[in-house]
Design a protein around this motif. Structure first.
Motif, PDB file in Angstrom:
ATOM      1  N   VAL A  24       0.841  -1.201   0.000  1.00 46.22           N
ATOM      2  CA  VAL A  24       0.000   0.000   0.000  1.00 46.22           C
ATOM      3  C   VAL A  24       0.880   1.257   0.000  1.00 46.22           C
ATOM      4  CG1 VAL A  24      -1.702   1.300   1.323  1.00 46.22           C
ATOM      5  CG2 VAL A  24      -1.956  -1.178   1.076  1.00 46.22           C
ATOM      6  N   MET A  26       3.899   1.614  -1.184  1.00 42.26           N
ATOM      7  CA  MET A  26       4.499   1.775  -2.514  1.00 42.26           C
ATOM      8  C   MET A  26       3.468   2.225  -3.547  1.00 42.26           C
ATOM      9  SD  MET A  26       7.329  -1.224  -2.892  1.00 42.26           S
ATOM     10  CE  MET A  26       6.307  -2.579  -2.369  1.00 42.26           C
ATOM     11  N   ALA A  27       2.237   1.713  -3.415  1.00 41.20           N
ATOM     12  CA  ALA A  27       1.181   2.109  -4.363  1.00 41.20           C
ATOM     13  C   ALA A  27       0.895   3.603  -4.244  1.00 41.20           C
ATOM     14  CB  ALA A  27      -0.078   1.298  -4.110  1.00 41.20           C
ATOM     15  N   THR A  30       3.723   5.543  -5.729  1.00 42.08           N
ATOM     16  CA  THR A  30       3.704   5.429  -7.186  1.00 42.08           C
ATOM     17  C   THR A  30       2.692   6.391  -7.799  1.00 42.08           C
ATOM     18  OG1 THR A  30       4.294   3.108  -6.999  1.00 42.08           O
ATOM     19  CG2 THR A  30       3.394   3.824  -9.102  1.00 42.08           C
ATOM     20  N   PHE A  64       9.755   4.530   0.283  1.00 37.80           N
ATOM     21  CA  PHE A  64       9.411   3.606  -0.801  1.00 37.80           C
ATOM     22  C   PHE A  64      10.436   2.479  -0.867  1.00 37.80           C
ATOM     23  CE2 PHE A  64      10.146   2.219  -5.157  1.00 37.80           C
ATOM     24  CZ  PHE A  64       8.884   1.846  -5.571  1.00 37.80           C
ATOM     25  N   MET A  65      11.726   2.860  -0.809  1.00 39.92           N
ATOM     26  CA  MET A  65      12.772   1.851  -0.937  1.00 39.92           C
ATOM     27  C   MET A  65      12.796   0.906   0.261  1.00 39.92           C
ATOM     28  SD  MET A  65      14.614   0.531  -2.887  1.00 39.92           S
ATOM     29  CE  MET A  65      15.561   0.962  -4.258  1.00 39.92           C
ATOM     30  N   LEU A  68      10.004  -1.404  -0.298  1.00 41.23           N
ATOM     31  CA  LEU A  68      10.368  -2.351  -1.356  1.00 41.23           C
ATOM     32  C   LEU A  68      11.299  -3.433  -0.809  1.00 41.23           C
ATOM     33  CD1 LEU A  68      11.146  -1.390  -4.970  1.00 41.23           C
ATOM     34  CD2 LEU A  68      12.535  -3.103  -3.861  1.00 41.23           C
TER      35      LEU A  68
ATOM     36  N   LEU B  49      16.106  -3.842 -10.796  1.00 36.49           N
ATOM     37  CA  LEU B  49      16.245  -2.649  -9.969  1.00 36.49           C
ATOM     38  C   LEU B  49      17.663  -2.088  -9.994  1.00 36.49           C
ATOM     39  CD1 LEU B  49      14.596  -0.820  -8.190  1.00 36.49           C
ATOM     40  CD2 LEU B  49      15.179  -2.230  -6.226  1.00 36.49           C
ATOM     41  N   TYR B  89       5.691  -3.504 -13.871  1.00 36.49           N
ATOM     42  CA  TYR B  89       5.267  -2.707 -12.716  1.00 36.49           C
ATOM     43  C   TYR B  89       3.750  -2.544 -12.715  1.00 36.49           C
ATOM     44  CZ  TYR B  89       5.961   0.599  -8.897  1.00 36.49           C
ATOM     45  OH  TYR B  89       5.952   1.195  -7.665  1.00 36.49           O
ATOM     46  N   PHE B  93       1.289  -4.031  -9.947  1.00 29.68           N
ATOM     47  CA  PHE B  93       0.471  -3.038  -9.247  1.00 29.68           C
ATOM     48  C   PHE B  93      -1.015  -3.438  -9.288  1.00 29.68           C
ATOM     49  CE2 PHE B  93      -1.945   0.890  -9.017  1.00 29.68           C
ATOM     50  CZ  PHE B  93      -1.267   1.679  -8.109  1.00 29.68           C
ATOM     51  N   ILE B  97      -3.375  -5.029  -6.249  1.00 27.10           N
ATOM     52  CA  ILE B  97      -4.604  -4.435  -5.711  1.00 27.10           C
ATOM     53  C   ILE B  97      -5.721  -5.481  -5.698  1.00 27.10           C
ATOM     54  CG2 ILE B  97      -6.418  -2.754  -6.231  1.00 27.10           C
ATOM     55  CD1 ILE B  97      -4.147  -0.857  -7.111  1.00 27.10           C
ATOM     56  N   LEU B 100      -5.223  -7.649  -2.755  1.00 29.25           N
ATOM     57  CA  LEU B 100      -5.606  -6.994  -1.498  1.00 29.25           C
ATOM     58  C   LEU B 100      -7.111  -7.144  -1.269  1.00 29.25           C
ATOM     59  CD1 LEU B 100      -3.439  -3.745  -1.492  1.00 29.25           C
ATOM     60  CD2 LEU B 100      -3.173  -5.753  -0.053  1.00 29.25           C
TER      61      LEU B 100
END
Lengths: 114, 136
Positions: A24, A26-27, A30, A64-65, A68, B49, B89, B93, B97, B100
């Motif tokens: 969440v 990170m989302a 983003t 964020f990192m 991650l 990364l 990504y 993502f 969701i 979740l």
């Protein structure tokens, strides 16, 4: 069976929960980062540098990192548990992954606060 | 022991799962594809990364270096790789969701699970196209 006493160290639940909470975080980052980058001016060096010069952006990027790091550790460990059966090889790969994650975090700090 | 007793019915041997069987014979349902793609995209992003951090590092070091990275990102093999990562990504993502919501017991029935799988697939491809168009 009612009233069963659940024993164990509970790190399975902790990691499961941590993976979702970090997801969440990170989302949210983003969505904010993409909106900032897509709003308005073309990205020149000055815009790019100024964005990462701001305190909130540095802290948010570090957050964020860090998210991650934990998220990826749980995920990659799950993959290794599923596909790599020999204990020695799996342990070696897990140590490699942990070192990689630590290096990623260290490098990010170096990039953000140079 | 009579001849007939020796010739008992043979049990079918368990199927050996070679790559061909895994790819062409076992039909993974759509939510299963979302799941394995979520795993593959996650692993890909973890490995990639180091490359993304390198580009961030160089791009923030000086104006000349920033322009070099901008030029580098425009080369077609680099562009293609970046687009794959954007898709990875976006998929991770969107599928994340979806998971979740599944964790909250929402969308568990077959019909909804299939529908949300299509949405994840479509949304991540649309996001990739949109961001690709915006970036270049």
């Amino acid at each position: 069976m009612t009233g069963r006493i659940v024993t164990g160290a509970h790190y399975g639940l902790r990691d499961w929960l941590a993976q979702r909470i970090t997801a969440v975080i990170m989302a949210v980052y983003t969505i904010i980062a993409v909106s900032v980058l897509l709003s308005g001016h073309p990205i020149t060096y000055a815009v790019w540098r100024d964005l990462f010069a701001q305190g909130w952006m540095r802290v948010a990027t570090l957050l964020f990192m860090a998210s991650l790091a934990w998220h990826a550790w749980v995920g990659v460990r799950d993959i290794l548990m599923d596909y790599i059966q020999p204990a020695g090889l799996r342990l070696t790969l897990e140590v490699g992954v942990l070192l990689t994650i630590a290096a990623y975090v260290g490098w990010t700090i170096q990039i953000l606060w140079r | 022991m009579s001849e007939a007793a020796v010739k008992t019915v043979r049990k079918p041997r368990p199927k050996y799962l070679n790559l061909q069987a895994l790819i062409f014979e076992i039909r993974l349902p759509l939510p299963g594809w979302i799941s394995i793609l979520h795993r593959i995209s996650g692993a890909l992003l973890f490995v990639a990364l180091v490359w993304l951090l390198w580009m961030l590092d160089v791009s923030l070091s000086s104006e000349a270096a920033f322009n070099k990275i901008k030029h580098y990102a425009g080369l077609w093999p680099v562009k293609l790789s970046l687009l794959v990562l954007v898709w990875a990504y976006a998929h991770h993502f969107c599928a994340g969701i979806r998971y979740l919501f599944l964790d909250l017991d929402k969308g568990l029935d077959l019909e909804t699970a299939r529908l949300t799988s299509w949405i994840v697939l479509g949304a991540s491809l649309a996001l990739t196209a949109f961001l690709g168009w915006k970036l270049w």
